[in-house]
Design an enzyme around this catalytic site. Structure first.
Site, PDB file in Angstrom:
ATOM      1  N   GLY A 235       0.814  -1.209   0.000  1.00  0.00           N
ATOM      2  CA  GLY A 235       0.000   0.000   0.000  1.00  0.00           C
ATOM      3  C   GLY A 235       0.840   1.248   0.000  1.00  0.00           C
ATOM      4  O   GLY A 235       2.069   1.192   0.200  1.00  0.00           O
ATOM      5  N   GLY A 238       2.288   5.527   4.655  1.00  0.00           N
ATOM      6  CA  GLY A 238       1.463   6.139   5.694  1.00  0.00           C
ATOM      7  C   GLY A 238       0.102   5.530   5.887  1.00  0.00           C
ATOM      8  O   GLY A 238      -0.721   6.083   6.628  1.00  0.00           O
ATOM      9  N   THR A 239      -0.185   4.392   5.245  1.00  0.00           N
ATOM     10  CA  THR A 239      -1.529   3.814   5.352  1.00  0.00           C
ATOM     11  C   THR A 239      -1.675   2.854   6.523  1.00  0.00           C
ATOM     12  O   THR A 239      -2.780   2.385   6.792  1.00  0.00           O
ATOM     13  CB  THR A 239      -1.902   3.084   4.054  1.00  0.00           C
ATOM     14  OG1 THR A 239      -0.841   2.201   3.686  1.00  0.00           O
ATOM     15  CG2 THR A 239      -2.130   4.077   2.930  1.00  0.00           C
ATOM     16  N   GLY A 240      -0.585   2.527   7.210  1.00  0.00           N
ATOM     17  CA  GLY A 240      -0.710   1.715   8.423  1.00  0.00           C
ATOM     18  C   GLY A 240      -0.171   0.307   8.307  1.00  0.00           C
ATOM     19  O   GLY A 240      -0.567  -0.567   9.078  1.00  0.00           O
ATOM     20  N   THR A 242       3.035  -0.806   8.846  1.00  0.00           N
ATOM     21  CA  THR A 242       3.862  -1.095  10.019  1.00  0.00           C
ATOM     22  C   THR A 242       3.024  -1.111  11.290  1.00  0.00           C
ATOM     23  O   THR A 242       3.299  -1.881  12.216  1.00  0.00           O
ATOM     24  CB  THR A 242       4.991  -0.054  10.125  1.00  0.00           C
ATOM     25  OG1 THR A 242       5.689   0.021   8.879  1.00  0.00           O
ATOM     26  CG2 THR A 242       5.971  -0.430  11.211  1.00  0.00           C
ATOM     27  N   HIS A 458      -6.075  35.663 -10.896  1.00  0.00           N
ATOM     28  CA  HIS A 458      -5.712  34.271 -11.188  1.00  0.00           C
ATOM     29  C   HIS A 458      -6.555  33.310 -10.340  1.00  0.00           C
ATOM     30  O   HIS A 458      -7.165  32.371 -10.877  1.00  0.00           O
ATOM     31  CB  HIS A 458      -4.215  34.062 -10.904  1.00  0.00           C
ATOM     32  CG  HIS A 458      -3.724  32.686 -11.222  1.00  0.00           C
ATOM     33  ND1 HIS A 458      -3.034  32.382 -12.365  1.00  0.00           N
ATOM     34  CD2 HIS A 458      -3.830  31.513 -10.540  1.00  0.00           C
ATOM     35  CE1 HIS A 458      -2.734  31.095 -12.380  1.00  0.00           C
ATOM     36  NE2 HIS A 458      -3.200  30.540 -11.269  1.00  0.00           N
ATOM     37  N   GLU A 459      -6.600  33.568  -9.030  1.00  0.00           N
ATOM     38  CA  GLU A 459      -7.364  32.678  -8.151  1.00  0.00           C
ATOM     39  C   GLU A 459      -8.870  32.822  -8.383  1.00  0.00           C
ATOM     40  O   GLU A 459      -9.617  31.838  -8.294  1.00  0.00           O
ATOM     41  CB  GLU A 459      -7.020  32.966  -6.680  1.00  0.00           C
ATOM     42  CG  GLU A 459      -5.555  32.774  -6.316  1.00  0.00           C
ATOM     43  CD  GLU A 459      -5.051  31.370  -6.622  1.00  0.00           C
ATOM     44  OE1 GLU A 459      -5.861  30.422  -6.604  1.00  0.00           O
ATOM     45  OE2 GLU A 459      -3.852  31.218  -6.897  1.00  0.00           O
ATOM     46  N   HIS A 462      -9.804  30.597 -11.278  1.00  0.00           N
ATOM     47  CA  HIS A 462     -10.004  29.201 -10.867  1.00  0.00           C
ATOM     48  C   HIS A 462     -11.398  29.012 -10.270  1.00  0.00           C
ATOM     49  O   HIS A 462     -12.122  28.064 -10.620  1.00  0.00           O
ATOM     50  CB  HIS A 462      -8.958  28.800  -9.823  1.00  0.00           C
ATOM     51  CG  HIS A 462      -7.601  28.541 -10.380  1.00  0.00           C
ATOM     52  ND1 HIS A 462      -7.365  27.661 -11.407  1.00  0.00           N
ATOM     53  CD2 HIS A 462      -6.382  29.050 -10.049  1.00  0.00           C
ATOM     54  CE1 HIS A 462      -6.072  27.635 -11.683  1.00  0.00           C
ATOM     55  NE2 HIS A 462      -5.451  28.473 -10.866  1.00  0.00           N
ATOM     56  N   ASP A 533      -0.284  24.689 -12.195  1.00  0.00           N
ATOM     57  CA  ASP A 533      -1.485  24.335 -12.956  1.00  0.00           C
ATOM     58  C   ASP A 533      -1.111  23.630 -14.255  1.00  0.00           C
ATOM     59  O   ASP A 533      -1.724  22.615 -14.627  1.00  0.00           O
ATOM     60  CB  ASP A 533      -2.301  25.594 -13.278  1.00  0.00           C
ATOM     61  CG  ASP A 533      -2.702  26.355 -12.017  1.00  0.00           C
ATOM     62  OD1 ASP A 533      -2.919  25.687 -10.995  1.00  0.00           O
ATOM     63  OD2 ASP A 533      -2.789  27.588 -12.074  1.00  0.00           O
TER      64      ASP A 533
END
Length: 645
Positions: A235, A238-240, A242, A458-459, A462, A533
């Protein structure tokens, strides 16, 4: 029931170092008793000696090694008051006469001339004698000191080499071939359990079955079942993976050996294979047992068919030994191997086959329900406000792994503490998500008014395009406050889809190009601010054409290689003519969406300008600001408004 345990032998064992210390002490004692410390004569000076000599008190002057004078007084002089303390004392009885005084002089010739002149002028009967003394034991020790050191080092190395037992890993110098696995058993306090693992229901079920098999093997063997040889946890980071292994170590009542794939790697030849042998030897001695190898891709990479250099031979030997131990001629079924990796595509096929890793457990990114469970686990130690909604937090973190969610909770607690709050509230978590996604706010960054206006449009571009498109992700908020490396940002809440259609990808690309399109529409100029972008839409367009087969001109073809072998090749899997077609198709897709964004913004130029003015004034705007300008979004989704302010 009689106690068969052997009582420990409390008698101290004879340590060979005690013998070495005793021998050294004897040498030092012999040296001590052979020196002048055995005889304690009074010290004097050359001027006082000349005074005693002129008074006729000196019987003999003994010059030792041309640098020291020992003075022997006459019997009459010993009766004088000033010489009462000059009688020599000795630790051991001796037959020879001992000196009364001793002193060191400078030049021998000058000293002899002074003494002879005094004897002749005053007619003294004083005798001058010469003597050479030698410390035989000191010279012996100094001469043999290098040999003593060599013998000591040799004994030390031999003891370390034999420290691990007979053959195998103990025969390697300094036990370098011995396994570095950390052992967890019932005597080890491992607090992690399956209750601490939120979500991952399918993975937990399979892992729990393995633990249950070790606890109650008769339940499965009575029906003819066999214990699985191994399970591979696959996986994203960071999905668990360990964490699941830690839960197994806490739940299983059998010895649990934990180590990393890099623990087998060493600069010496043969060490990796030796450590694998020693690891499985220890596990078999304590069987039934579990071995957990984290990041197994460090040693489990696919073996090359034509190895041009010898750099990979050592890793391949380690892998060969691991393959043999897991399912070879002389193996048994009492050791289960758990392994974790996020690069299953590069593992060797012989390692992945059934009989070695019977089960491949995919540990995927958590969905919205699992994220809520993970939040509940990480929120336990945090002092949170009473009205905090974990369902809201789960919806605000799409695509976050378990490690990301733990980071969000920690960051929220730090933000609340920084602001002097008594509890962590909803806004702290939203700020933590912004901090992790976009970076730290940089309000002191120097931006000119013209640049700020360009960033605002610009923002706003979006936000406007995404509001007008059906399949674009719903807007959460827009900001022109610099964060990290970005000068402005727009936050969206993407829909969690299992499959994506072409029109959805095209709408997302059009929304991403809305920023550059707004600059073109308002200023008739473009800038470098659209770099991220452009990178995003180029990757999406290339994936549409070369991976997912969504281009009519290229057709239903994919050049994606799930094994990952092509990325190391020197040739492309298509011709130059096809490469030109692919490049042309990617460019056409992007330009078509760019023109679409320009048309949308030209049709709504007044609303775009109004939104940019609000953004310049407030610096941060939310969904309700867009609703005031544009009205309700024409394409209602099933998701309710998630962030209103």
């Amino acid at each position: 029931m009689a106690n068969n345990k052997k009582t420990p032998n409390k008698k101290p064992k004879l340590n060979p170092y005690w013998i070495y210390g005793a021998i050294i002490a004897i040498f030092i004692a012999m040296q001590f008793f052979n020196t002048n410390s055995l005889q304690d004569s009074s010290t004097t000076t050359p001027s006082e000696f000349m005074k005693y000599l002129s008074e006729g008190d000196v019987e003999t002057v003994e010059i030792v090694n041309k640098r020291e004078a020992k003075v022997y007084l006459t019997d009459e002089a010993l009766q004088k008051e000033e010489h009462k303390n000059s009688k020599p004392s000795t630790l051991l009885p001796t037959a020879s006469k001992l000196p009364n005084y001793s002193f060191e002089f400078g030049d021998l010739q000058n000293f002899e001339n002074q003494v002879n002149a005094a004897i002749q002028d005053q007619g003294l009967k004083t005798h001058i004698e010469y003597k050479t003394e030698q410390n035989y034991w000191g010279d012996f020790i100094i001469g043999f000191l290098p040999f003593i050191l060599l013998i000591g080092v040799w004994i030390f190395i031999m003891r370390r080499m034999s420290g691990g037992g007979g053959g195998g890993a103990g025969g390697q110098i300094f036990n370098i071939g011995k396994s570095k696995a950390k052992l967890f058993d019932q005597n080890t306090d491992v607090k992690t359990s399956f209750k601490d693992v939120a979500g991952l229901e399918g993975a937990k079920e399979e892992i729990q079955e393995i633990v249950d098999f070790l606890k109650n093997p008769e339940k499965y063997t009575s029906l003819g079942g066999k214990i699985p040889k191994g399970a591979l946890l696959v996986g994203p980071p960071g999905t668990g993976k360990t964490l699941l292994a830690k839960a197994v170590a806490g739940e299983a009542k059998v010895p649990f050996f934990s180590l990393s794939g890099s623990d087998f790697v060493e600069m010496f030849v043969g060490v990796g294979a030796s450590r694998v042998r020693d690891l499985f030897k220890q596990a078999k001695e304590k069987s039934p047992a579990i071995i957990f190898i984290d990041e197994i891709d460090a040693i489990g990479r696919a073996r090359g068919k034509s190895n041009m250099s010898g750099s990979n031979d050592e890793r391949e030997n380690t892998l060969n030994q691991l393959l043999t131990e897991m399912d070879g001629f002389g193996t048994n079924t009492n050791v289960i191997v758990l392994a974790a990796t996020n690069r299953a595509d590069v593992l060797d096929s012989a390692l992945m086959r059934a009989g070695r890793f019977d089960r491949q457990i995919f540990v995927d990114l958590p969905d919205i329900r699992e994220r809520e469970e993970i939040f509940k686990v990480h929120l336990k130690p945090i002092k949170k406000s009473e009205n905090l909604d974990t369902d809201f937090l789960a919806k605000q973190t799409p695509g976050f792994s378990g490690a990301d969610i733990a980071n969000v909770c920690n960051e929220a607690a730090l933000i609340a503490a920084r602001q002097g709050k008594k509890a962590v509230d909803k806004q702290d978590f939203l700020d933590a998500v912004d901090r992790i996604i976009g970076g730290l706010e940089k309000k002191n960054k120097i931006i000119t008014p013209s640049e700020k206006k360009a960033i605002a449009f610009h923002e706003a571009g979006h936000a406007t395009v995404s509001w007008m498109l059906e399949h674009a992700a719903p807007l959460v908020k827009v900001t022109i406050v610099p964060r990290g490396r970005s000068l402005g940002a727009a936050w969206y809440l993407p829909e969690e889809r299992l499959i994506v259609r072409p029109e959805q990808m095209l709408d997302e690309m059009c929304a991403a190009l809305g920023g550059r399109a707004a600059e073109k529409v308002i200023f008739n100029k473009i800038s470098t601010g659209a770099l991220s972008d452009l990178e995003k839409v180029t990757k999406q367009a290339r994936a549409m054409v070369t991976v997912y087969g969504l281009s009519d001109k290229v057709g239903n073809l994919t050049y994606y290689d799930s094994s990952g072998q092509n990325e190391y090749g020197f040739t492309k899997p298509y011709s130059e003519k096809t490469a030109e077609l692919i490049d042309k198709e990617i460019s056409d897709i992007i330009e078509a969406q760019y023109e679409r964004a320009i048309k949308l913004l030209e049709d709504n130029k007044d609303k775009l300008t109004e939104l940019a003015d609000v953004l310049l004034e407030k610096e941060v705007i939310f969904k309700d600001n867009l609703e005031k300008i544009f009205g309700k979004r024409p394409f209602e989704t099933e998701l309710k408004p998630l962030l209103d302010k």
